[in-house]
Design an enzyme around this catalytic site. Structure first.
Site, mmCIF file in Angstrom:
data_model
loop_
_atom_site.group_PDB
_atom_site.id
_atom_site.type_symbol
_atom_site.label_atom_id
_atom_site.label_comp_id
_atom_site.label_asym_id
_atom_site.label_seq_id
_atom_site.Cartn_x
_atom_site.Cartn_y
_atom_site.Cartn_z
ATOM 1 N N GLU A 1 -5.578 4.217 26.811
ATOM 2 C CA GLU A 1 -6.704 5.136 27.002
ATOM 3 C C GLU A 1 -7.815 4.789 26.010
ATOM 4 O O GLU A 1 -7.568 4.509 24.851
ATOM 5 C CB GLU A 1 -6.241 6.580 26.781
ATOM 6 C CG GLU A 1 -7.344 7.608 26.994
ATOM 7 C CD GLU A 1 -6.892 9.028 26.727
ATOM 8 O OE1 GLU A 1 -7.507 9.958 27.273
ATOM 9 O OE2 GLU A 1 -5.912 9.221 25.967
ATOM 10 N N LYS B 1 -9.701 11.254 34.577
ATOM 11 C CA LYS B 1 -8.773 12.191 33.946
ATOM 12 C C LYS B 1 -9.040 13.609 34.447
ATOM 13 O O LYS B 1 -10.154 14.121 34.373
ATOM 14 C CB LYS B 1 -8.943 12.116 32.426
ATOM 15 C CG LYS B 1 -7.911 12.884 31.617
ATOM 16 C CD LYS B 1 -8.139 12.603 30.135
ATOM 17 C CE LYS B 1 -7.076 13.217 29.242
ATOM 18 N NZ LYS B 1 -7.312 12.855 27.820
ATOM 19 N N CYS C 1 -3.225 10.320 30.003
ATOM 20 C CA CYS C 1 -2.857 11.076 28.799
ATOM 21 C C CYS C 1 -2.463 12.533 29.087
ATOM 22 O O CYS C 1 -1.370 12.805 29.559
ATOM 23 C CB CYS C 1 -3.980 10.985 27.776
ATOM 24 S SG CYS C 1 -3.450 11.372 26.072
#
Length: 269
Positions: A40, A109, A150
């Site tokens: 990331e 995300k 994440c």
């Protein structure tokens, strides 16, 4: 399928980060990897001020590097994530390029990392970033992959939906910190792998003690049985692992969790 997770130290100069990513990707290709994963925010320090400074529209400098490498080296590249600028918005976005250099997937995300742990980490991605809205899957050979970033891993429904779409593995470019990492990194990887009987591939930045945001490291592969198959520690390096589709079939045959689901009872109407 042989895969490579690149755990790299991220610096405050984009050009140096891209140069380092290129070096590691070429090494992974020389060692026979078919699919390479970056962490990331691999081109920028994990900090809101850098997200704005380093944000790129697509196509841009970072994605051009990945696209050209994928084509040159004949391998699939999952470009961790970078700050993507679109109009007035900035997204935490992962791009996937095929062996021909074509863009085959893009994941923004979905869940923004807004936390304030007493005595520990505090961060608010929403100060800068906008959340994505879409599930992301892509195919490489006979294996289907789901892609999340994440904090997305903390939401079981998301991974379950990917499993129900038939993915064999879930890729997670990530940057857990020194509060959340020791507490939940391995647990989250194993839980999502076990619940959905998929491989989970967590790729982190390496630990940088001089950074304002210290990544946990420990890039790893968890198997469909829920054990840690391969793992790095905190240092910069490349983690190689093999994904076996037949093993997924074996585990799901022995313990058919997905077939035993009874959503008519426990899913919200």
């Amino acid at each position: 399928m042989k895969i490579a997770l690149i755990q790299m130290k991220v610096q405050d100069q984009k050009s140096l980060n891209l140069k380092k990513a290129k070096k590691h990707i070429k090494e992974a290709a020389r060692n026979g990897a078919e699919l390479v994963i970056l962490p990331e925010m691999f081109n920028t320090p994990y900090n809101n001020s850098y997200f704005e400074k380093f944000a790129e529209e697509y196509p841009g400098e970072s994605t051009d590097v990945l696209k050209n490498l994928a084509k040159e080296l004949n391998l699939v590249i999952v470009g961790g994530s970078i700050p993507e600028r679109e109009c007035e918005h900035i997204y935490n976005t992962s791009y996937v390029f095929s062996k021909k250099g074509d863009l085959i997937a893009k994941h923004r995300k979905i869940h923004l990392f807004d936390i304030d742990v007493e005595g520990g980490a505090k961060f608010k991605e929403s100060d800068t970033l906008t959340a994505g809205e879409d599930l992301t899957t892509f195919q490489v050979g006979d294996m289907k992959f789901g892609l999340i970033v994440c904090y997305d891993i903390r939401f079981p429904d998301l991974s379950m939906n990917l499993a129900l779409k038939g993915v064999d593995a879930i890729i997670v470019p990530a940057a857990f910190n020194m509060t959340t990492g020791p507490a939940h990194w391995h647990l989250s990887a194993r839980a999502r792998a076990l619940d959905n009987q998929v491989y989970t591939l967590l790729c982190s930045q390496s630990r940088n003690e001089d950074s304002s945001y210290r990544a946990y490291g420990h890039s790893l592969v968890a198997s469909p049985w829920g054990n840690i198959q391969d793992e790095l520690q905190i240092e910069e390096g490349i983690l190689y692992s093999n994904l076996d589709k037949d093993y997924i079939t074996k585990v799901r045959g022995e313990l058919p969790l997905l077939k035993h689901r009874r959503p008519n009872i426990y899913e919200m109407k």
